[in-house]
Scaffold this motif. Structure first.
Motif: not given
Length: 193
Positions: A85-88, A92-95, A100-102
């Motif tokens: 359940g927490y994988t997606y 998304v959070y890491l993406s 944001i960094a870009r």
């Protein structure tokens, strides 16, 4: 009549009312500790203890503990469900963090470019800078000055000077098939000699 208990206190050693052949008659009191124990000749047992009928001993295996209990299985299923359940959301959070960094990097580059353009705009407010740029870009001169323009076009310079341009440098090269045909003709001419 009272029942006699076994030394472990587990219950009667024999059924009431039945007597063993080898056992002495009961007197109602237990045998003393230091008393002599008589052995029965036919059974090899003591006379004070009755011969009990022994049932065949059935050995059973002790139940093996299960590797996973019901609670452990449920816990494992819940943990796997939570991980899936927490994988997606984590992906998304890491993406989003990389986006944001870009974007922050692009904003920093834009701010730097805006700073450079602001400095150039400040330069254009100075009359001396405008004068330098007009002389440099548009070849403007003050009245009475003679401009000197250096030409890098050799054909144009030769034409202005009245000298014919060198013909060998600027003629286009022959196509490959003309070169091939001329080499074949040259080879044929040498073989005729």
């Amino acid at each position: 009549m009272t029942q006699r208990l076994t030394p472990g206190g587990q219950g009667p050693a024999r059924r009431p009312g039945r007597r063993s052949r080898a056992a002495p008659p009961r007197t109602g009191r237990p045998a003393a500790r230091g008393a002599e124990v008589k052995e029965s000749a036919d059974t090899g047992r003591s006379a004070n203890r009755p011969a009990a009928r022994r049932a065949p001993v059935r050995r059973t295996n002790a139940p093996q503990p299960r590797r996973f209990t019901g609670r452990a299985t449920v816990l494992l299923v819940v943990l796997v469900a939570l991980a899936l359940g927490y994988t997606y959301p984590v992906r998304v959070y890491l993406s989003q963090q990389s986006d944001i960094a870009r974007m922050e990097q692009a904003q920093a580059e834009q701010r730097e470019r805006i700073g450079e353009l602001s400095q150039q705009a400040a330069l254009w407010k100075d009359n001396k800078y405008i004068e330098i740029q007009a002389r440099k870009r548009f070849y403007m001169v003050y009245p009475g000055e003679v401009p000197l323009v250096v030409l890098t076009d050799p054909e144009g310079a030769a034409r202005d000077a009245g000298v014919p341009a060198e013909a060998g440098d600027d003629q286009p090269a022959n196509p490959w098939y003309d070169t091939l045909w001329s080499s074949i003709q040259a080879a044929d001419a040498e073989s005729d000699r």
